[in-house]
Scaffold this motif. Structure first.
Motif, short mmCIF file in Angstrom:
data_model
loop_
_atom_site.label_atom_id
_atom_site.label_comp_id
_atom_site.label_asym_id
_atom_site.label_seq_id
_atom_site.Cartn_x
_atom_site.Cartn_y
_atom_site.Cartn_z
N ALA A 78 0.87 -1.19 -0.28
CA ALA A 78 -0.02 0.10 -0.12
C ALA A 78 0.99 1.30 0.06
O ALA A 78 0.43 2.24 -0.86
N PRO A 79 2.00 1.26 0.73
CA PRO A 79 2.73 2.55 0.55
C PRO A 79 3.34 2.76 -0.64
O PRO A 79 3.47 4.01 -1.12
N HIS A 80 3.78 1.64 -1.55
CA HIS A 80 4.34 2.14 -2.77
C HIS A 80 3.34 2.31 -3.43
O HIS A 80 3.58 3.25 -4.27
N ILE A 81 2.11 1.82 -3.45
CA ILE A 81 1.15 2.10 -4.35
C ILE A 81 0.93 3.79 -4.08
O ILE A 81 0.66 4.72 -5.33
N ARG A 82 0.58 4.32 -2.99
CA ARG A 82 0.35 5.63 -2.98
C ARG A 82 1.29 6.49 -3.08
O ARG A 82 1.04 7.56 -3.76
N ALA A 83 2.57 6.20 -2.89
CA ALA A 83 3.84 7.21 -3.33
C ALA A 83 3.88 7.18 -4.93
O ALA A 83 3.79 8.25 -5.47
N LEU A 84 3.65 6.16 -5.50
CA LEU A 84 3.62 6.00 -7.02
C LEU A 84 2.45 6.76 -7.60
O LEU A 84 2.76 7.39 -8.38
N ALA A 85 1.26 6.52 -7.18
CA ALA A 85 0.16 7.34 -7.54
C ALA A 85 0.34 8.79 -7.37
O ALA A 85 0.03 9.40 -8.36
N ASP A 86 1.12 9.05 -6.39
CA ASP A 86 1.14 10.59 -5.96
C ASP A 86 1.92 11.19 -7.09
O ASP A 86 2.07 12.48 -7.32
#
Length: 336
Positions: A78-86
């Motif tokens: 989840a943190p990787h998804i959030r950072a990449l989406a941002d």
């Protein structure tokens, strides 16, 4: 393999999608060149959807990530998804995608498959109730509006459905589009429903000439899934009675048995894993449209289970399938 989306499977699918949504090469681009100045890289043309081998697979790769992020916010990815989406989903990047679509040569770009998946992605983001989810949804809205407007312009011109089991299948496109339109754009939902009725309301005794060698959609079952979405429960039962009248007798038999996949390193043959997954999804959706005492429910449940058993172990492994199959597995698992 489990036929429900547990935490371990969600993590596996998320890790797989994270591994390809920013993988620019190899890349199969759909691009019209008007001169040497139009020879550009995927990322230059598409600042968001440049990975996953092709534009549409990148779109539904992101749909997979955002869906898993919403359903399993505590997973390790989840943190990787959030950072990449941002990093990627910015107003400037959306403007870049829109600029590509503004080219006259891009009028039919990704019609209708990519159009539908982009709207499916937008519908998913609109479900998010976190600060970041709401921000991503707002950012994507201008692009969703472009494709909604393209459908509104195209459907009155589309006198005939496209029944092939590949990207051009119109039943699949309308089924996905309605997830967005029914909630966010009634002016799009109406022509989608009108087109479905116009194309398919009088279809009877489906012969099911499938599978073909590179299909990833069941043209027969996709039509049924669309009509289940468009019609009332009673009208769907009447329509389905006429469309597949011998289902309790095991006919058409081809719809009840998984396709064989002879070479998963061949991108076209690997489509057949997608056919098995999408059939599993379709059968599960059809079950929901049948009365509780309908004997066809048992036929559909068995067919869904054996198709998913055949395909779920192969969602990852070779990149020809790995760059897109998780999205179709997710459709099927969430249909439960």
């Amino acid at each position: 393999m489990t036929q429900s989306l547990d935490a371990a499977l969600a993590s596996r699918f998320a890790a797989t999608a994270l591994g390809h949504v920013t993988r620019e090469y190899p890349n199969h681009i759909m691009h019209v060149l008007t001169g040497p100045q139009d020879a550009r890289t995927p990322r230059d043309m598409h600042p968001i959807f440049f990975g996953s081998f092709d534009w549409h697979s990148c779109v539904h790769g992101w749909w997979t990530l955002f869906t898993l992020y919403r359903l399993h916010p505590d997973m390790a990815e989840a943190p990787h998804i959030r950072a990449l989406a941002d990093e990627i989903f910015t107003p400037e990047a959306v403007a870049g995608e829109a600029a590509y679509l503004a080219r006259p040569e891009a009028r039919g770009f990704e019609r209708p498959y990519g159009w539908a998946w982009l709207l499916m992605l937008a519908a998913e983001l609109e479900r998010h109730d976190t600060d970041e989810g709401r921000r991503w949804a707002v950012t994507l809205r201008p692009l969703a509006q472009i494709f909604a407007d393209r459908f509104k312009a195209f459907l009155p011109l589309a006198d005939y459905p496209v029944r092939v089991g590949t990207h051009y299948n119109t039943a699949f496109a309308l089924r996905l589009t309605l997830d967005y339109a029914d909630v966010h754009d009634p002016d799009l939902a109406a022509p989608c429903r009108e087109a479905a009725r116009r194309w398919h309301m009088n279809d009877r005794d489906c012969q099911a000439w499938e599978p073909s060698q590179d299909e990833f959609l069941s043209s027969s079952l996709m039509e049924a899934v669309l009509m289940r979405r468009v019609l009332t429960a009673e009208d769907f039962r009447i329509w389905f009675d006429a469309f597949l009248p011998a289902l309790t007798e095991g006919r058409p038999a081809t719809l009840l048995s998984p396709a064989r996949v002879s070479d998963r390193t061949d991108g076209k043959i690997a489509h057949l894993d997608g056919l098995n997954l999408s059939r599993g999804w379709c059968w599960r959706e059809i079950i929901a449209g049948l009365p509780s005492d309908d004997p066809r429910r048992a036929v559909a449940q068995k067919a869904a289970a054996i198709h998913l058993d055949a395909a779920l172990p192969h969602v990852t492994g070779d990149y020809m399938g790995e760059h897109w199959l998780a999205s179709f597995a997710l459709l099927a698992l969430l249909a439960a």
